[in-house]
Design a protein around this motif. Sequence first.
Motif, PDB file in Angstrom:
ATOM      1  N   UNK A  75     -21.860   7.468  14.441  1.00  0.00           N
ATOM      2  CA  UNK A  75     -21.796   7.393  15.152  1.00  0.00           C
ATOM      3  C   UNK A  75     -20.439   6.440  15.642  1.00  0.00           C
ATOM      4  N   UNK A  76     -19.635   6.168  17.072  1.00  0.00           N
ATOM      5  CA  UNK A  76     -19.111   6.341  17.304  1.00  0.00           C
ATOM      6  C   UNK A  76     -17.245   5.278  17.100  1.00  0.00           C
ATOM      7  N   UNK A  77     -17.430   6.101  15.740  1.00  0.00           N
ATOM      8  CA  UNK A  77     -16.082   6.517  14.770  1.00  0.00           C
ATOM      9  C   UNK A  77     -15.227   6.686  16.170  1.00  0.00           C
ATOM     10  N   UNK A  78     -15.633   7.868  16.052  1.00  0.00           N
ATOM     11  CA  UNK A  78     -14.436   8.705  17.069  1.00  0.00           C
ATOM     12  C   UNK A  78     -13.996   7.886  18.398  1.00  0.00           C
ATOM     13  N   UNK A  79     -15.218   7.002  18.775  1.00  0.00           N
ATOM     14  CA  UNK A  79     -14.288   6.509  19.677  1.00  0.00           C
ATOM     15  C   UNK A  79     -13.416   5.354  20.239  1.00  0.00           C
ATOM     16  N   UNK A  80     -12.104   5.445  18.587  1.00  0.00           N
ATOM     17  CA  UNK A  80     -11.395   4.304  18.321  1.00  0.00           C
ATOM     18  C   UNK A  80     -10.116   5.598  17.970  1.00  0.00           C
ATOM     19  N   UNK A  81      -8.829   4.579  18.452  1.00  0.00           N
ATOM     20  CA  UNK A  81      -8.348   5.302  19.002  1.00  0.00           C
ATOM     21  C   UNK A  81      -7.112   5.350  17.218  1.00  0.00           C
ATOM     22  N   UNK A  82      -6.608   6.453  17.632  1.00  0.00           N
ATOM     23  CA  UNK A  82      -5.634   6.549  15.576  1.00  0.00           C
ATOM     24  C   UNK A  82      -4.752   6.076  15.911  1.00  0.00           C
ATOM     25  N   UNK A  83      -4.485   5.155  14.507  1.00  0.00           N
ATOM     26  CA  UNK A  83      -3.116   5.086  13.964  1.00  0.00           C
ATOM     27  C   UNK A  83      -3.150   5.020  12.706  1.00  0.00           C
ATOM     28  N   UNK A  84      -1.792   5.216  12.229  1.00  0.00           N
ATOM     29  CA  UNK A  84      -0.943   5.411  10.489  1.00  0.00           C
ATOM     30  C   UNK A  84      -2.181   4.807   9.757  1.00  0.00           C
ATOM     31  N   UNK A 118      -8.109   5.278  11.910  1.00  0.00           N
ATOM     32  CA  UNK A 118      -7.594   5.619  11.023  1.00  0.00           C
ATOM     33  C   UNK A 118      -7.330   7.524  10.671  1.00  0.00           C
ATOM     34  N   UNK A 119      -7.032   8.217  10.898  1.00  0.00           N
ATOM     35  CA  UNK A 119      -7.504   9.800  10.572  1.00  0.00           C
ATOM     36  C   UNK A 119      -6.798  10.231   9.762  1.00  0.00           C
ATOM     37  N   UNK A 120      -5.952   9.056   8.993  1.00  0.00           N
ATOM     38  CA  UNK A 120      -4.875   9.795   7.637  1.00  0.00           C
ATOM     39  C   UNK A 120      -3.535   9.949   7.298  1.00  0.00           C
ATOM     40  N   UNK A 121      -2.931   9.917   6.565  1.00  0.00           N
ATOM     41  CA  UNK A 121      -1.354   9.917   6.934  1.00  0.00           C
ATOM     42  C   UNK A 121      -1.290  12.097   6.938  1.00  0.00           C
ATOM     43  N   UNK A 122      -1.349  11.646   8.299  1.00  0.00           N
ATOM     44  CA  UNK A 122      -1.009  13.436   8.904  1.00  0.00           C
ATOM     45  C   UNK A 122       0.106  13.168   9.960  1.00  0.00           C
ATOM     46  N   UNK A 123       0.596  14.554   9.616  1.00  0.00           N
ATOM     47  CA  UNK A 123       1.457  14.907  10.002  1.00  0.00           C
ATOM     48  C   UNK A 123       1.340  15.376  11.787  1.00  0.00           C
ATOM     49  N   UNK A 124       1.984  15.367  12.822  1.00  0.00           N
ATOM     50  CA  UNK A 124       1.663  15.882  14.300  1.00  0.00           C
ATOM     51  C   UNK A 124       0.985  17.616  14.241  1.00  0.00           C
ATOM     52  N   UNK A 125       1.312  18.072  13.297  1.00  0.00           N
ATOM     53  CA  UNK A 125       1.085  19.544  13.231  1.00  0.00           C
ATOM     54  C   UNK A 125      -0.259  18.887  12.910  1.00  0.00           C
ATOM     55  N   UNK A 126      -0.581  18.132  12.195  1.00  0.00           N
ATOM     56  CA  UNK A 126      -1.942  18.541  11.098  1.00  0.00           C
ATOM     57  C   UNK A 126      -3.455  17.291  12.207  1.00  0.00           C
ATOM     58  N   UNK A 127      -2.176  16.665  12.776  1.00  0.00           N
ATOM     59  CA  UNK A 127      -3.465  15.991  14.418  1.00  0.00           C
ATOM     60  C   UNK A 127      -4.058  16.725  15.780  1.00  0.00           C
ATOM     61  N   UNK A 128      -3.159  17.655  15.392  1.00  0.00           N
ATOM     62  CA  UNK A 128      -2.995  18.630  16.724  1.00  0.00           C
ATOM     63  C   UNK A 128      -4.190  19.710  16.126  1.00  0.00           C
ATOM     64  N   UNK A 129      -4.024  20.197  15.057  1.00  0.00           N
ATOM     65  CA  UNK A 129      -4.667  21.616  14.661  1.00  0.00           C
ATOM     66  C   UNK A 129      -6.803  20.581  14.536  1.00  0.00           C
ATOM     67  N   UNK A 130      -6.287  19.467  13.712  1.00  0.00           N
ATOM     68  CA  UNK A 130      -7.477  18.866  13.814  1.00  0.00           C
ATOM     69  C   UNK A 130      -8.205  18.162  14.695  1.00  0.00           C
ATOM     70  N   UNK A 131      -7.103  17.494  15.385  1.00  0.00           N
ATOM     71  CA  UNK A 131      -7.539  16.334  15.997  1.00  0.00           C
ATOM     72  C   UNK A 131      -7.195  16.540  18.141  1.00  0.00           C
ATOM     73  N   UNK A 142       5.482  12.852  10.019  1.00  0.00           N
ATOM     74  CA  UNK A 142       5.588  14.525  10.138  1.00  0.00           C
ATOM     75  C   UNK A 142       6.091  14.963   8.882  1.00  0.00           C
ATOM     76  N   UNK A 143       6.060  16.196   9.157  1.00  0.00           N
ATOM     77  CA  UNK A 143       6.940  17.221   7.698  1.00  0.00           C
ATOM     78  C   UNK A 143       7.422  18.494   8.910  1.00  0.00           C
ATOM     79  N   UNK A 144       8.153  18.922   7.690  1.00  0.00           N
ATOM     80  CA  UNK A 144       8.604  20.769   8.650  1.00  0.00           C
ATOM     81  C   UNK A 144       8.649  21.365   7.593  1.00  0.00           C
ATOM     82  N   UNK A 145       7.909  22.246   7.116  1.00  0.00           N
ATOM     83  CA  UNK A 145       8.427  23.865   6.101  1.00  0.00           C
ATOM     84  C   UNK A 145      10.127  24.868   6.332  1.00  0.00           C
TER      85      UNK A 145
END
Length: 177
Positions: A75-84, A118-131, A142-145
């Motif tokens: 509870x409340x953890x998701x109220x916080x904004x993400x940073x690396x 922090x949600x972890x060291x995630x790329x923008x594509x993972x942040x978008x997919x998950x959150x 960020x990464x690119x394949x």
Amino acid sequence: LTNLREPPSDAIELPTMTDEYWETVAKPFLGQFGDELGLGGVPEAELKARYLRSTALVAGYSFTLGDSELQGMVPYWDFLNHRSPEGASVSLSHDEARGELHMVARSNLREGQEVFNTYGPLSNSELLRRYGFVLGRDNPHNTAQVGSQEAVEAARRRDGAAAMALAAEEEEARNQV
């Protein structure tokens, strides 16, 4: 639960595996224990709809607890904004033996200062997919394949452009003599 089929590989995360988990885990479980859970007689379509809603809630609001692989709805953890990870001002500390979870400041915080997790060291594509958000172009994770064919073509274009630039410089040098 001995009659449950083996679930798919954990290499793919929920919610992308919802249909597979419905068939291999949830549906057999509800078939065996549905009456005990007060769900006997509920149509399968309604059970699956409830399962999908529940899966979406857990996927959207659960977090890894400390360094373990345990997930928990905090509870409340998701109220916080993400940073690396290096910019987060708090972290979760999970004491599994005591069954306690603490939010710990990583530095002194001033009154009124925004607190970041922090949600972890995630790329923008993972942040978008998950959150459902991205950090922008300056995300250090960020990464690119790029396929090998695309990499070879890019190297050829670069080498071709470099060869043309060198030839132009040589021509200019000859014209100045």
